[in-house]
Design an enzyme around this catalytic site. Sequence first.
Site, PDB file in Angstrom:
ATOM      1  N   SER A 107       0.829  -1.205   0.000  1.00 12.02           N
ATOM      2  CA  SER A 107       0.000   0.000   0.000  1.00 12.02           C
ATOM      3  C   SER A 107       0.870   1.265   0.000  1.00 12.02           C
ATOM      4  CB  SER A 107      -0.881  -0.007   1.254  1.00 12.02           C
ATOM      5  OG  SER A 107      -1.409   1.280   1.503  1.00 12.02           O
ATOM      6  N   TYR A 130      -2.061   5.661  -4.403  1.00 11.11           N
ATOM      7  CA  TYR A 130      -3.074   6.702  -4.260  1.00 11.11           C
ATOM      8  C   TYR A 130      -2.506   7.929  -4.950  1.00 11.11           C
ATOM      9  CZ  TYR A 130      -5.753   4.234  -0.611  1.00 11.11           C
ATOM     10  OH  TYR A 130      -6.536   3.348   0.079  1.00 11.11           O
ATOM     11  N   THR A 156      -5.641   2.741  -7.076  1.00 12.04           N
ATOM     12  CA  THR A 156      -6.922   2.696  -6.358  1.00 12.04           C
ATOM     13  C   THR A 156      -7.734   3.945  -6.662  1.00 12.04           C
ATOM     14  OG1 THR A 156      -5.986   1.329  -4.630  1.00 12.04           O
ATOM     15  CG2 THR A 156      -7.977   2.547  -4.060  1.00 12.04           C
ATOM     16  N   LYS A 252      -8.250  -0.443  -9.366  1.00 14.27           N
ATOM     17  CA  LYS A 252      -8.951  -1.038  -8.217  1.00 14.27           C
ATOM     18  C   LYS A 252     -10.084  -0.131  -7.729  1.00 14.27           C
ATOM     19  CE  LYS A 252      -7.909  -2.825  -3.568  1.00 14.27           C
ATOM     20  NZ  LYS A 252      -8.381  -1.810  -2.636  1.00 14.27           N
ATOM     21  N   HIS A 276     -13.750  -1.567  -1.530  1.00 13.84           N
ATOM     22  CA  HIS A 276     -12.738  -1.243  -0.521  1.00 13.84           C
ATOM     23  C   HIS A 276     -13.037  -1.994   0.786  1.00 13.84           C
ATOM     24  CE1 HIS A 276      -9.412   1.835  -0.479  1.00 13.84           C
ATOM     25  NE2 HIS A 276      -9.366   1.474   0.775  1.00 13.84           N
TER      26      HIS A 276
HETATM   27  C1  LIG Z   1      -7.058  -2.392   7.264  1.00 19.71           C
HETATM   28  C2  LIG Z   1      -7.267  -2.163   5.797  1.00 19.71           C
HETATM   29  C3  LIG Z   1      -6.495  -1.208   5.152  1.00 19.71           C
HETATM   30  C4  LIG Z   1      -6.656  -1.015   3.775  1.00 19.71           C
HETATM   31  N1  LIG Z   1      -5.836  -0.137   3.128  1.00 19.71           N
HETATM   32  C5  LIG Z   1      -5.923  -0.031   1.777  1.00 19.71           C
HETATM   33  C6  LIG Z   1      -4.988   0.771   1.066  1.00 19.71           C
HETATM   34  O1  LIG Z   1      -4.076   1.357   1.639  1.00 19.71           O
HETATM   35  N2  LIG Z   1      -5.138   0.853  -0.279  1.00 19.71           N
HETATM   36  C7  LIG Z   1      -6.137   0.195  -0.960  1.00 19.71           C
HETATM   37  O2  LIG Z   1      -6.226   0.294  -2.179  1.00 19.71           O
HETATM   38  N3  LIG Z   1      -7.007  -0.586  -0.299  1.00 19.71           N
HETATM   39  C8  LIG Z   1      -6.915  -0.721   1.046  1.00 19.71           C
HETATM   40  N4  LIG Z   1      -7.787  -1.551   1.693  1.00 19.71           N
HETATM   41  C9  LIG Z   1      -8.793  -2.311   0.946  1.00 19.71           C
HETATM   42  C10 LIG Z   1      -8.243  -3.683   0.541  1.00 19.71           C
HETATM   43  O3  LIG Z   1      -7.208  -3.547  -0.397  1.00 19.71           O
HETATM   44  C11 LIG Z   1      -9.335  -4.602  -0.038  1.00 19.71           C
HETATM   45  O4  LIG Z   1     -10.005  -3.924  -1.057  1.00 19.71           O
HETATM   46  C12 LIG Z   1     -10.329  -5.084   1.016  1.00 19.71           C
HETATM   47  O5  LIG Z   1      -9.699  -5.301   2.243  1.00 19.71           O
HETATM   48  C13 LIG Z   1     -11.000  -6.374   0.557  1.00 19.71           C
HETATM   49  O6  LIG Z   1     -11.932  -6.839   1.475  1.00 19.71           O
HETATM   50  P1  LIG Z   1     -11.595  -7.942   2.602  1.00 19.71           P
HETATM   51  O7  LIG Z   1     -10.844  -7.237   3.660  1.00 19.71           O
HETATM   52  O8  LIG Z   1     -12.947  -8.373   3.041  1.00 19.71           O
HETATM   53  O9  LIG Z   1     -10.782  -9.039   1.947  1.00 19.71           O
HETATM   54  C14 LIG Z   1      -7.650  -1.758   3.068  1.00 19.71           C
HETATM   55  C15 LIG Z   1      -8.406  -2.706   3.734  1.00 19.71           C
HETATM   56  C16 LIG Z   1      -8.217  -2.930   5.091  1.00 19.71           C
HETATM   57  C17 LIG Z   1      -9.036  -3.995   5.767  1.00 19.71           C
END
Ligand SMILES: Cc1cc2nc3c(=O)[nH]c(=O)nc-3n(C[C@H](O)[C@H](O)[C@H](O)COP(=O)(O)O)c2cc1C
Length: 379
Positions: A107, A130, A156, A252, A276
């Site tokens: 990330s 981002y 994203t 994404k 997300h």
């Molecule tokens: C704690 C956390 C932090 C996240 N940070 C980012 C991020 O920095 N960039 C991003 O594109 N998605 C981020 N996401 C979204 C994830 O990439 C992903 O889309 C999502 O977690 C998928 O669902 P799941 O947790 O049920 O597998 C984050 C998700 C979580 C749970």
Amino acid sequence: MPVVTCIEDLRRIAERRVAKAIFDYVSRGSYSEETLRANRADLEAVHLRQRVAIDVDKRSTKTTLVGQDVAMPVAIAPVGLTGLNWADGEILGARAAARFGVPFTLSTMSICSIEDVASEVQKPFWFQLYVFRDRGFAASLIERAKAAKCSALVLTLDLQIQGQRHMDLKNGLAVPPRLTPGTVLDILKKPGWALNVMTSRRRSFGNLEGQIKGADNLLTLSQWIAGQFDPTLSWRDVEWVKKLWGGKLILKGILDAEDARIAVSTGADAVVVSNHGGRQLDGTISSIRALPEVVDAVAGRCEVFFDGGIRSGQDVLRALAHGARGALIGRAFAWALGALGEEGVSLALEIIRKELDVSMALCGLKDVREARPSILRSG
Ligand SMILES: Cc1cc2nc3c(=O)[nH]c(=O)nc-3n(C[C@H](O)[C@H](O)[C@H](O)COP(=O)(O)O)c2cc1C
């Protein structure tokens, strides 16, 4: 040490070990969490079709994602602040993924920097971008990802403005953390986590630290970040990123057929159907409900990945049967890391692979690349 047989076991261990503010940051969603719950409920409502008396010896879960060989159609999703679940968490996650043979996505909001991970892990990883208001900084991140030989850029698109997660505010989750009597008490109950994370050399936003003029401490840096998510982000910016990057590009946060068609027209190599993880637009549909319309709109012109609610190999198979080429895991990864560090991530990947393999067999399927809607019950 309890016997760990499933992702839920890892979630429970993480809940006991990791500070509540961090565990909630990982586990919870935005606003009323309707979309967070829908991601799970709608996946569970998809019924696999049990078949018998079909030769399912010699199965394979191998495939490719954006042209890269993978041991199974799963990638680790970008997760901000990963290194607060376990010290050096991004390095450990990338290492476990490389050993297993699946992509790891770093990330923008990671604790370990692009350079930290590249210097510790031999295999190329994916970098998630981002696009901040400061386009010069966004361009410099792209250059750094290129220099680190990242094998794909995950752009994203669904965080042009931040949804609110109530629990983060209640827990005082901020960088630097807001210490309340409650958070101090909780940290005292988690000495293993505290010792591990607090004594680590890396405790800030690794990709941003030391890079922003006038933001030289954690407080000024987090103030800078808060003003940087960019509501003007447009398809023109996507083209700009594509040109600068020049490599495999994954978009994404696509949840709509119309957006999917535009995404294809930019020449992206893949889109990720994602809300997300229920952390942004609460009240929107689950990812699994959005998946078929995106697959139809894309019509084979680029790869379609899926995330949102994956907790098992059965869930991966459900997404593949709906037309996804692969699935990303966010929370399943973060809980595994928070529970047992690198070993936990390896275990989570192995659990999901075994579940996928056995479920394929029980659906009469030998090759994961042949998952089709025909392995689902229509009623
Ligand atoms: C704690 C956390 C932090 C996240 N940070 C980012 C991020 O920095 N960039 C991003 O594109 N998605 C981020 N996401 C979204 C994830 O990439 C992903 O889309 C999502 O977690 C998928 O669902 P799941 O947790 O049920 O597998 C984050 C998700 C979580 C749970």
